[in-house]
Motif scaffolding. Structure first.
Motif, PDB file in Angstrom:
ATOM      1  N   ARG A 130       0.841  -1.195   0.000  1.00 31.49           N
ATOM      2  CA  ARG A 130       0.000   0.000   0.000  1.00 31.49           C
ATOM      3  C   ARG A 130       0.877   1.246   0.000  1.00 31.49           C
ATOM      4  O   ARG A 130       0.551   2.247  -0.638  1.00 31.49           O
ATOM      5  N   GLN A 131       1.996   1.179   0.701  1.00 31.22           N
ATOM      6  CA  GLN A 131       2.904   2.320   0.771  1.00 31.22           C
ATOM      7  C   GLN A 131       3.461   2.668  -0.608  1.00 31.22           C
ATOM      8  O   GLN A 131       3.587   3.837  -0.953  1.00 31.22           O
ATOM      9  N   THR A 132       3.774   1.667  -1.399  1.00 33.26           N
ATOM     10  CA  THR A 132       4.254   1.919  -2.763  1.00 33.26           C
ATOM     11  C   THR A 132       3.176   2.631  -3.572  1.00 33.26           C
ATOM     12  O   THR A 132       3.467   3.603  -4.287  1.00 33.26           O
ATOM     13  N   ALA A 133       1.936   2.171  -3.469  1.00 34.99           N
ATOM     14  CA  ALA A 133       0.830   2.819  -4.178  1.00 34.99           C
ATOM     15  C   ALA A 133       0.688   4.271  -3.713  1.00 34.99           C
ATOM     16  O   ALA A 133       0.502   5.175  -4.531  1.00 34.99           O
ATOM     17  N   LEU A 134       0.805   4.501  -2.420  1.00 37.93           N
ATOM     18  CA  LEU A 134       0.730   5.861  -1.881  1.00 37.93           C
ATOM     19  C   LEU A 134       1.877   6.722  -2.405  1.00 37.93           C
ATOM     20  O   LEU A 134       1.678   7.881  -2.769  1.00 37.93           O
ATOM     21  N   ASN A 135       3.073   6.156  -2.478  1.00 41.17           N
ATOM     22  CA  ASN A 135       4.220   6.879  -3.024  1.00 41.17           C
ATOM     23  C   ASN A 135       3.948   7.312  -4.466  1.00 41.17           C
ATOM     24  O   ASN A 135       4.279   8.429  -4.864  1.00 41.17           O
ATOM     25  N   TRP A 136       3.365   6.417  -5.264  1.00 34.73           N
ATOM     26  CA  TRP A 136       3.043   6.741  -6.655  1.00 34.73           C
ATOM     27  C   TRP A 136       2.060   7.904  -6.720  1.00 34.73           C
ATOM     28  O   TRP A 136       2.196   8.777  -7.559  1.00 34.73           O
ATOM     29  N   VAL A 137       1.070   7.908  -5.822  1.00 38.17           N
ATOM     30  CA  VAL A 137       0.093   8.993  -5.774  1.00 38.17           C
ATOM     31  C   VAL A 137       0.785  10.294  -5.388  1.00 38.17           C
ATOM     32  O   VAL A 137       0.595  11.326  -6.025  1.00 38.17           O
ATOM     33  N   LEU A 145       0.373   8.277 -10.190  1.00 37.26           N
ATOM     34  CA  LEU A 145      -0.948   7.651 -10.190  1.00 37.26           C
ATOM     35  C   LEU A 145      -1.945   8.680  -9.677  1.00 37.26           C
ATOM     36  O   LEU A 145      -1.810   9.173  -8.560  1.00 37.26           O
ATOM     37  N   ARG A 146      -2.915   9.014 -10.513  1.00 39.26           N
ATOM     38  CA  ARG A 146      -3.895  10.030 -10.146  1.00 39.26           C
ATOM     39  C   ARG A 146      -4.901   9.444  -9.161  1.00 39.26           C
ATOM     40  O   ARG A 146      -5.439   8.351  -9.383  1.00 39.26           O
ATOM     41  N   ALA A 147      -5.160  10.187  -8.081  1.00 41.19           N
ATOM     42  CA  ALA A 147      -6.083   9.725  -7.047  1.00 41.19           C
ATOM     43  C   ALA A 147      -6.736  10.916  -6.371  1.00 41.19           C
ATOM     44  O   ALA A 147      -6.223  12.034  -6.419  1.00 41.19           O
ATOM     45  N   GLY A 148      -7.855  10.651  -5.734  1.00 40.84           N
ATOM     46  CA  GLY A 148      -8.548  11.670  -4.955  1.00 40.84           C
ATOM     47  C   GLY A 148      -8.780  11.143  -3.556  1.00 40.84           C
ATOM     48  O   GLY A 148      -8.899   9.935  -3.349  1.00 40.84           O
ATOM     49  N   LYS A 149      -8.822  12.046  -2.610  1.00 38.00           N
ATOM     50  CA  LYS A 149      -9.034  11.631  -1.223  1.00 38.00           C
ATOM     51  C   LYS A 149     -10.493  11.881  -0.856  1.00 38.00           C
ATOM     52  O   LYS A 149     -10.992  12.992  -0.974  1.00 38.00           O
ATOM     53  N   PHE A 150     -11.164  10.837  -0.462  1.00 42.58           N
ATOM     54  CA  PHE A 150     -12.556  10.901  -0.034  1.00 42.58           C
ATOM     55  C   PHE A 150     -12.576  10.594   1.455  1.00 42.58           C
ATOM     56  O   PHE A 150     -12.386   9.444   1.853  1.00 42.58           O
ATOM     57  N   GLY A 151     -12.727  11.638   2.251  1.00 43.88           N
ATOM     58  CA  GLY A 151     -12.597  11.454   3.697  1.00 43.88           C
ATOM     59  C   GLY A 151     -11.148  11.165   4.003  1.00 43.88           C
ATOM     60  O   GLY A 151     -10.257  11.931   3.649  1.00 43.88           O
ATOM     61  N   ARG A 152     -10.892  10.029   4.606  1.00 42.79           N
ATOM     62  CA  ARG A 152      -9.521   9.636   4.941  1.00 42.79           C
ATOM     63  C   ARG A 152      -8.960   8.601   3.976  1.00 42.79           C
ATOM     64  O   ARG A 152      -7.851   8.107   4.165  1.00 42.79           O
TER      65      ARG A 152
END
Length: 72
Positions: free
Chosen positions: A17-24, A29-36
């Motif tokens: 999960r940390q790798t995915a977060l690093n990409w964001v 990697l495009r992402a949006g934060k919905f709440g937490r």
């Protein structure tokens, strides 16, 4: 439209999960934060994978060219 959490993406791609977060965080990697929770749309995930695959293909081509040049 379907959205995935970073945990779901990590499981699909065999990464942490940390790798995915690093990409964001790096903007890869495009992402949006919905709440937490970070969410990635299915379309954005497909684009990311296609771009990553294209980079792998181009590096394979470069490797082949380097090998051919070494043989000359």
């Amino acid at each position: 439209m379907k959205f995935y959490s970073l945990t779901e993406i990590a499981k699909m791609l065999g990464i942490t999960r940390q790798t995915a977060l690093n990409w964001v965080q790096r903007g890869w990697l495009r992402a949006g934060k919905f709440g937490r929770v970070w969410r990635v749309s299915e379309d954005d995930l497909k684009k990311f994978i296609e771009k990553a695959y294209a980079n792998v293909q181009s590096s394979e081509i470069v490797k082949k060219l380097v090998e051919e040049i070494k043989q000359i």
